[in-house]
Scaffold this active site. Structure first.
Site, PDB file in Angstrom:
ATOM      1  N   GLU A 117       0.802  -1.228   0.000  1.00 15.38           N
ATOM      2  CA  GLU A 117       0.000   0.000   0.000  1.00 15.38           C
ATOM      3  C   GLU A 117       0.841   1.287   0.000  1.00 15.38           C
ATOM      4  OE1 GLU A 117      -4.003  -1.888   2.037  1.00 15.38           O
ATOM      5  OE2 GLU A 117      -2.828  -0.470   3.201  1.00 15.38           O
ATOM      6  N   GLU A 153      -4.931  -8.240  -0.841  1.00 18.63           N
ATOM      7  CA  GLU A 153      -5.395  -7.966   0.525  1.00 18.63           C
ATOM      8  C   GLU A 153      -6.757  -7.321   0.512  1.00 18.63           C
ATOM      9  OE1 GLU A 153      -2.770  -5.819   3.322  1.00 18.63           O
ATOM     10  OE2 GLU A 153      -4.595  -4.977   4.215  1.00 18.63           O
TER      11      GLU A 153
END
Length: 449
Positions: A172, A262
């Protein structure tokens, strides 16, 4: 881990997707008619790598030996997970923590890949990002050293019995309030100039938190960066289903893999893992990930958590059983095939083939039973086995269903997910389970995809 924003956007989306169920909640339960689900066994889509989640000993403790069996075994009361994600600790003295569960996952046939949150501390500098003077980024003169750091992790795991399938550049990079930020241009520079030096495993990037294409478009549009990327990884926190398709990847991603690495869905509320029908949203989300996004892998956040597929006591949750409807039956190397994806307002279906079998996953989000007819094209079967999860059942086996003239009819209980499996005749088996993503050459039918 900062999850407040993720929780908020997940709750909003969950409310939106729940509206059709809420609106029909007062309707009496009855069997409703639906359009046929046509399964074209010759119209191949993406190859499936598998399903799984992350084990994160540094943050929540390792899986126990028994929990590893529950996660990666494929027997009764086991999830059948075939992918494990692990953490690249910035401190190499902590890498040993990842070995026990990763080794057992490998022994059970799972793929293992790794994601870093931060480089080693001596490679990081702080900078002012929109007023945050403590924001972190990789020093520009440490890109090569960071690539070597990732190489060292790959080597360490290999020397300890774990051959990593892939390693990610950064978890991320566009939601890094608590870890290391990367701009799209910084990620592009690393992929062009440094990712090629990562050896003995596949390279994954960019793992945007919301599948934001501005993080990956530059990689796809740069021939050298694209050559150095093996897997495009993405997270889907708050990603609208309408943003699941990625035309640029379909155009330029030949030979590359596309993974969803995810998510938790629809939320991470305390003790939410067994709430019904909320848990049915998990299979609904997985359906869209497979059918609309063409993802080849679906990876949950924590495997063991009070909102995850495995509860803290090591037992499988309702959310976990929803995942198991995919993970236990759609094995690595299976191929998704064209099937009518939405035959009725509240019914969602997808189909896969492998090992001379066809696997169909059917979700009924409505409050009424649905009588659903399935039609096999370019292949046949004699009988179909089924398993169902609903408010009172968890992956419960049903009675065999006879196939007549290439078709069978089944009742989908209200607010349920059902997996159908049949041995095939008259269809060619999948011959190349190591192929990566190929741009589709079959024209999608109006009812399929």
């Amino acid at each position: 881990m900062s999850v407040r924003f993720k929780k908020t956007i997940s709750v909003i989306l969950a409310c939106l997707t729940a509206l059709p169920v809420m609106i029909t909640a007062q309707m009496p339960a009855k069997v409703s008619a639906a359009s046929d689900v046509t399964i074209n066994l010759s119209a191949e889509k993406q190859i499936i790598r598998g399903f799984g989640g992350i084990n994160h000993p540094a943050w929540i403790g390792d899986l126990t030996a028994a929990q590893r069996e529950t996660a990666f075994g494929n027997g009764q009361n086991q999830l059948g997970f075939s992918i494990l994600r692990i953490y690249v600790d910035p401190d190499r003295n902590n890498w040993y923590r990842e070995v026990p569960t990763a080794k057992r996952a490998i022994e059970q046939g799972a793929l293992v890949f790794a994601s870093p949150w931060n480089p080693p501390s001596d490679m990081i500098e702080t900078f002012n990002r929109n007023g945050d003077t403590n924001a972190k980024r990789l020093k520009y003169d440490k890109y090569a050293a960071y690539a070597q750091h990732l190489n060292d992790f790959v080597s360490y795991m290999k020397n300890n019995g774990v051959n990593l399938y892939a390693i990610s550049v950064q978890n991320e990079p566009d939601y890094a309030h608590d870890w290391t930020w990367w701009t799209p241009q910084e990620m592009l520079r690393f992929m062009k100039e440094n990712a090629g030096s990562i050896n003995n495993t596949k390279v994954m990037a960019p793992e945007s938190f919301q599948y934001l294409k501005n993080m990956s478009d530059p990689i796809l549009n740069d021939p050298q960066a694209l050559a150095n990327m093996d897997i495009l990884g993405a997270h889907t926190y708050g990603t609208q289903f309408s943003n699941f398709p990625y035309p640029l990847f379909e155009q330029k991603g030949t030979g590359k893999e596309l993974w969803m690495t995810e998510v938790y869905y629809p939320n991470s509320n305390n003790n939410s893992a067994d709430l019904w029908p909320e848990a049915l949203d998990v299979s609904y989300h997985m359906h869209h990930a497979m059918v609309e996004a063409d993802f080849q892998a679906y990876v949950w956040w924590y495997i063991r958590r009070q909102y995850g597929p495995m509860k803290e006591d090591g037992t499988i949750s309702k959310r976990g059983y929803n995942m198991a409807h995919f993970s236990k039956f759609i094995r690595p190397g299976y191929v998704r095939v064209d099937a009518t994806k939405n035959p009725d307002t509240n019914t969602y279906t997808s189909a896969y083939k492998g090992d001379n079998k066809v696997v169909i996953v059917a979700i009924n989000r409505g409050t009424s039973s649905a009588s659903q007819r399935f039609v096999l094209q370019n292949g046949n079967a004699s009988t179909v086995s089924s398993w169902v999860t609903d408010v009172s059942r968890n992956l419960q086996a049903g009675s065999p269903i006879n196939v007549s003239s290439g078709a069978f009819t089944a009742t989908l209980p209200p607010q349920s997910v059902t997996t159908f499996v049949a041995s095939l005749t008259g269809v060619s088996s999948v011959s190349n389970t190591d192929s990566t993503y190929e741009v589709e050459t079959v024209t999608n039918q109006a009812a399929g995809n």
